[in-house]
Design a protein around this motif. Structure first.
Motif, PDB file in Angstrom:
ATOM      1  N   ILE A   1       0.837  -1.206   0.000  1.00 57.23           N
ATOM      2  CA  ILE A   1       0.000   0.000   0.000  1.00 57.23           C
ATOM      3  C   ILE A   1       0.870   1.254   0.000  1.00 57.23           C
ATOM      4  O   ILE A   1       0.596   2.220  -0.729  1.00 57.23           O
ATOM      5  N   PHE A   2       1.940   1.262   0.800  1.00 56.12           N
ATOM      6  CA  PHE A   2       2.869   2.393   0.798  1.00 56.12           C
ATOM      7  C   PHE A   2       3.440   2.599  -0.601  1.00 56.12           C
ATOM      8  O   PHE A   2       3.490   3.716  -1.122  1.00 56.12           O
ATOM      9  N   LEU A   3       3.893   1.505  -1.217  1.00 58.53           N
ATOM     10  CA  LEU A   3       4.542   1.593  -2.520  1.00 58.53           C
ATOM     11  C   LEU A   3       3.566   2.033  -3.603  1.00 58.53           C
ATOM     12  O   LEU A   3       3.850   2.962  -4.379  1.00 58.53           O
ATOM     13  N   LEU A   4       2.409   1.378  -3.695  1.00 65.48           N
ATOM     14  CA  LEU A   4       1.438   1.727  -4.724  1.00 65.48           C
ATOM     15  C   LEU A   4       0.881   3.134  -4.512  1.00 65.48           C
ATOM     16  O   LEU A   4       0.627   3.860  -5.488  1.00 65.48           O
ATOM     17  N   GLY A   5       0.710   3.526  -3.251  1.00 66.17           N
ATOM     18  CA  GLY A   5       0.253   4.883  -2.972  1.00 66.17           C
ATOM     19  C   GLY A   5       1.258   5.918  -3.434  1.00 66.17           C
ATOM     20  O   GLY A   5       0.897   6.953  -4.018  1.00 66.17           O
ATOM     21  N   ALA A   6       2.539   5.649  -3.194  1.00 68.54           N
ATOM     22  CA  ALA A   6       3.595   6.567  -3.634  1.00 68.54           C
ATOM     23  C   ALA A   6       3.667   6.638  -5.155  1.00 68.54           C
ATOM     24  O   ALA A   6       3.826   7.716  -5.738  1.00 68.54           O
ATOM     25  N   ILE A   7       3.552   5.487  -5.813  1.00 69.46           N
ATOM     26  CA  ILE A   7       3.585   5.459  -7.282  1.00 69.46           C
ATOM     27  C   ILE A   7       2.386   6.200  -7.862  1.00 69.46           C
ATOM     28  O   ILE A   7       2.522   6.994  -8.802  1.00 69.46           O
ATOM     29  N   PHE A   8       1.204   5.961  -7.288  1.00 69.66           N
ATOM     30  CA  PHE A   8       0.005   6.632  -7.769  1.00 69.66           C
ATOM     31  C   PHE A   8       0.156   8.149  -7.662  1.00 69.66           C
ATOM     32  O   PHE A   8      -0.150   8.892  -8.612  1.00 69.66           O
ATOM     33  N   GLY A   9       0.647   8.602  -6.511  1.00 71.77           N
ATOM     34  CA  GLY A   9       0.846  10.042  -6.334  1.00 71.77           C
ATOM     35  C   GLY A   9       1.833  10.608  -7.327  1.00 71.77           C
ATOM     36  O   GLY A   9       1.622  11.686  -7.908  1.00 71.77           O
ATOM     37  N   LYS A  10       2.934   9.894  -7.557  1.00 71.34           N
ATOM     38  CA  LYS A  10       3.952  10.351  -8.492  1.00 71.34           C
ATOM     39  C   LYS A  10       3.443  10.388  -9.922  1.00 71.34           C
ATOM     40  O   LYS A  10       3.745  11.306 -10.688  1.00 71.34           O
ATOM     41  N   VAL A  11       2.682   9.367 -10.305  1.00 75.03           N
ATOM     42  CA  VAL A  11       2.140   9.330 -11.668  1.00 75.03           C
ATOM     43  C   VAL A  11       1.137  10.468 -11.864  1.00 75.03           C
ATOM     44  O   VAL A  11       1.115  11.118 -12.919  1.00 75.03           O
ATOM     45  N   MET A  12       0.310  10.724 -10.846  1.00 76.42           N
ATOM     46  CA  MET A  12      -0.631  11.841 -10.928  1.00 76.42           C
ATOM     47  C   MET A  12       0.111  13.171 -11.052  1.00 76.42           C
ATOM     48  O   MET A  12      -0.330  14.082 -11.773  1.00 76.42           O
ATOM     49  N   GLU A  13       1.236  13.284 -10.372  1.00 77.41           N
ATOM     50  CA  GLU A  13       2.048  14.495 -10.459  1.00 77.41           C
ATOM     51  C   GLU A  13       2.750  14.569 -11.817  1.00 77.41           C
ATOM     52  O   GLU A  13       2.756  15.612 -12.475  1.00 77.41           O
ATOM     53  N   MET A  14       3.329  13.462 -12.251  1.00 71.09           N
ATOM     54  CA  MET A  14       4.106  13.399 -13.489  1.00 71.09           C
ATOM     55  C   MET A  14       3.251  13.720 -14.716  1.00 71.09           C
ATOM     56  O   MET A  14       3.690  14.423 -15.627  1.00 71.09           O
ATOM     57  N   THR A  15       2.045  13.207 -14.757  1.00 71.56           N
ATOM     58  CA  THR A  15       1.181  13.414 -15.917  1.00 71.56           C
ATOM     59  C   THR A  15       0.508  14.785 -15.915  1.00 71.56           C
ATOM     60  O   THR A  15      -0.111  15.180 -16.911  1.00 71.56           O
ATOM     61  N   GLY A  16       0.605  15.497 -14.792  1.00 70.72           N
ATOM     62  CA  GLY A  16      -0.045  16.799 -14.683  1.00 70.72           C
ATOM     63  C   GLY A  16      -1.474  16.719 -14.196  1.00 70.72           C
ATOM     64  O   GLY A  16      -2.159  17.740 -14.082  1.00 70.72           O
ATOM     65  N   ALA A  17      -1.953  15.515 -13.880  1.00 66.56           N
ATOM     66  CA  ALA A  17      -3.336  15.349 -13.447  1.00 66.56           C
ATOM     67  C   ALA A  17      -3.592  16.040 -12.110  1.00 66.56           C
ATOM     68  O   ALA A  17      -4.617  16.708 -11.923  1.00 66.56           O
ATOM     69  N   ALA A  18      -2.654  15.897 -11.163  1.00 69.38           N
ATOM     70  CA  ALA A  18      -2.830  16.512  -9.847  1.00 69.38           C
ATOM     71  C   ALA A  18      -2.883  18.028  -9.965  1.00 69.38           C
ATOM     72  O   ALA A  18      -3.722  18.695  -9.343  1.00 69.38           O
ATOM     73  N   ALA A  19      -1.992  18.590 -10.782  1.00 69.83           N
ATOM     74  CA  ALA A  19      -1.969  20.043 -10.969  1.00 69.83           C
ATOM     75  C   ALA A  19      -3.256  20.524 -11.641  1.00 69.83           C
ATOM     76  O   ALA A  19      -3.793  21.585 -11.294  1.00 69.83           O
ATOM     77  N   SER A  20      -3.766  19.755 -12.585  1.00 72.86           N
ATOM     78  CA  SER A  20      -4.994  20.131 -13.286  1.00 72.86           C
ATOM     79  C   SER A  20      -6.182  20.172 -12.337  1.00 72.86           C
ATOM     80  O   SER A  20      -7.007  21.100 -12.383  1.00 72.86           O
ATOM     81  N   ILE A  21      -6.271  19.185 -11.443  1.00 70.77           N
ATOM     82  CA  ILE A  21      -7.371  19.137 -10.472  1.00 70.77           C
ATOM     83  C   ILE A  21      -7.301  20.333  -9.534  1.00 70.77           C
ATOM     84  O   ILE A  21      -8.302  21.015  -9.279  1.00 70.77           O
ATOM     85  N   ALA A  22      -6.100  20.594  -9.021  1.00 71.84           N
ATOM     86  CA  ALA A  22      -5.926  21.726  -8.109  1.00 71.84           C
ATOM     87  C   ALA A  22      -6.265  23.039  -8.809  1.00 71.84           C
ATOM     88  O   ALA A  22      -6.958  23.904  -8.255  1.00 71.84           O
ATOM     89  N   HIS A  23      -5.785  23.211 -10.040  1.00 72.58           N
ATOM     90  CA  HIS A  23      -6.036  24.439 -10.800  1.00 72.58           C
ATOM     91  C   HIS A  23      -7.526  24.650 -11.049  1.00 72.58           C
ATOM     92  O   HIS A  23      -8.042  25.763 -10.903  1.00 72.58           O
ATOM     93  N   LYS A  24      -8.225  23.585 -11.422  1.00 78.04           N
ATOM     94  CA  LYS A  24      -9.647  23.693 -11.733  1.00 78.04           C
ATOM     95  C   LYS A  24     -10.456  24.134 -10.517  1.00 78.04           C
ATOM     96  O   LYS A  24     -11.303  25.034 -10.609  1.00 78.04           O
ATOM     97  N   ILE A  25     -10.188  23.512  -9.397  1.00 81.01           N
ATOM     98  CA  ILE A  25     -10.960  23.822  -8.190  1.00 81.01           C
ATOM     99  C   ILE A  25     -10.664  25.233  -7.709  1.00 81.01           C
ATOM    100  O   ILE A  25     -11.565  26.019  -7.402  1.00 81.01           O
ATOM    101  N   VAL A  26      -9.372  25.574  -7.648  1.00 76.96           N
ATOM    102  CA  VAL A  26      -8.977  26.911  -7.196  1.00 76.96           C
ATOM    103  C   VAL A  26      -9.493  27.972  -8.164  1.00 76.96           C
ATOM    104  O   VAL A  26     -10.010  29.017  -7.758  1.00 76.96           O
TER     105      VAL A  26
END
Length: 463
Positions: free
Chosen positions: A68-93
């Motif tokens: 769970i630690f490993l997959l959670g870290a990978i998921f977070g990194k992939v969301m960051e790497m692809t720009g998905a996390a930034a897009s979600i934050a930008h849209k809401i803000v």
């Protein structure tokens, strides 16, 4: 007199652990050293305590939670790497704008955290947008850490049912529950923390306006302007989060639950798995995160192809450091519980109240505060006392689900004291100091702690 010294040995070791962790010494090295000091002061056996108790329990923790630690870290990194996390934050803000700057940042953090993105990645992803909208609204930058902490470190971490954060997974192994345990209690607690936290932050904002204080100048670690033209479509960006949340629910509580995937007789005879309920939550989340990772990678194949190796290396390193830090604290707790002085401490903590919900809230809160880690304090408390809580709760008609939710929420109370790793990292990301911004984090910590005791007391009235 001898017992008093043995209690002192444990308290001294705990105090030394918290001091050295606060000073920045690596827990992986400090925890076993402090453990052996406690054993030595208690007149115990050093090497057997280290190899057979400390290492065995640390290894068991890694075995249970590393995927769970490993997959959670990978998921977070992939969301960051692809720009998905930034897009979600930008849209809401961007949608709520500067007039609702604080609310928009809290919601952005909450959605990312509830979707399975790790707290650290959320802080990195949201900070640039938080700084921009705070500057536009002329809100003091010093209020950003408290705002991010409310969204990422509180109600979506351990209160809302179904959250895939580790603090909501750990109790499942001890109580045979799933991540949706006691949903009504969790939602009520989440609402109290969210509303109370927003009222405090808005109070602080109004104070700043009244005194003429704005965003301020001369700050360090100011983020670069984000290129909004290259943002991923919001609905695509949020798809991996939906996949994780939906699959986690389906594999936990429906006809396709993980408990039905294998023949019980085969599990018992071949793998010595007697109670499948203790593994369902972990298995469900492992598969849900894996599907979420694959979904996120498909959103931006080009970025994944160029950055995957580096991102996976960073994710693996982060996961290893996080789990071994926590496992080291778990090893420490398991050695301490074998020492003569612990029986007296355990007696006082367990008997802080005759009600196991209140007693559990006390023990988890105290240990999370001492270790500066929600997952560490939670693991130590449940490793030592979960069987007693279950036994007492059963005799009083209290469900294991309620024990789960109280324990999970209590872990997110006093864990955010100044030496907490997430707090230190958040302040470093924003370029602020404890002196500038910790007051707001501390008030949210107090609010969270009060809420869990309020929930425990009120729950007890309806038993």
């Amino acid at each position: 007199m001898i017992m008093a010294f043995q209690i002192f040995a444990i308290v001294f070791a705990l105090g030394l652990l918290i001091f050295l962790a606060y000073r920045g010494f690596p827990v992986i090295i400090v925890a076993p050293a402090v453990t052996l000091l406690a054993v030595l002061m208690s007149g115990g056996h050093l090497l057997p305590s280290y190899t057979e108790v400390y290492m065995t329990n640390a290894a068991n923790y890694v075995k249970s939670f590393f995927p769970i630690f490993l997959l959670g870290a990978i998921f977070g990194k992939v969301m960051e790497m692809t720009g998905a996390a930034a897009s979600i934050a930008h849209k809401i803000v961007g949608s709520l704008g500067s007039k609702r700057a604080m609310l928009s940042v809290v919601l952005a953090c909450a959605i990312l955290t509830y979707g399975g993105v790790s707290l650290f990645v959320v802080a990195f992803a949201v900070y640039p947008f938080a700084a921009a909208v705070f500057k536009e609204a002329d809100i003091p930058k010093r209020l950003i850490p408290g705002t991010i902490a409310l969204g990422a470190f509180t109600f979506t971490m351990d209160a809302l049912p179904g959250t895939p954060q580790i603090q909501n997974i750990i109790p499942t192994n001890y109580f045979g529950t799933d991540t949706y345990a006691a949903p009504v209690v969790g939602i009520i607690g989440a609402l109290i923390v969210f509303i109370g936290g927003m009222l405090w932050l808005e109070h602080r904002r109004r104070q700043a306006v009244a005194s003429g204080e704005g965003y301020g100048e001369g700050h360090i670690n100011e983020p670069e302007a984000v290129d909004k033209t290259k943002m991923m479509n919001f609905w695509l960006a949020i798809l991996p989060l939906i996949v994780v949340i939906t699959c986690n629910f389906l594999f936990s509580r429906t006809a396709i639950s993980a408990k039905n995937w294998y023949d019980p007789a085969t599990l018992k005879n071949s793998f010595n798995i007697v109670n499948i309920a203790t593994l369902v939550s972990s298995w469900s989340l492992i598969v849900a995160l894996a599907l979420g990772i694959l979904t996120a990678m498909l959103l931006n194949v080009k970025q994944v192809r160029t950055k995957l190796t580096a991102s996976l290396t960073l994710a693996a390193s982060g996961a290893l450091l996080a789990i071994f830090n926590t496992a080291s604290e778990v090893g420490f707790g398991n050695v301490v519980k074998t020492l003569p002085g612990f029986s007296a401490i355990q007696h006082h903590v367990f008997n802080a109240s005759s009600n196991p919900l209140i007693s559990e809230a006390v023990s988890v809160n105290v240990l999370s505060g001492i270790t500066g880690s929600a997952s560490g304090g939670l693991s130590i408390a449940l490793e030592v006392m979960s069987k007693q809580y279950l036994h007492t709760a059963a005799s009083m008609g209290i469900s294991p689900e309620l024990l789960h939710r109280i324990a999970s929420m209590a872990s997110g109370g006093m864990d955010t004291l100044p030496h907490n790793g997430a707090v230190i990292t958040l302040l470093a990301i924003t370029g602020l100091t404890h002196r500038q911004s910790y007051k707001d984090i501390f008030m949210i910590t107090i609010l969270k702690t009060v809420t869990v005791f309020l929930i425990a007391v009120c729950s007890s009235l309806f038993i």
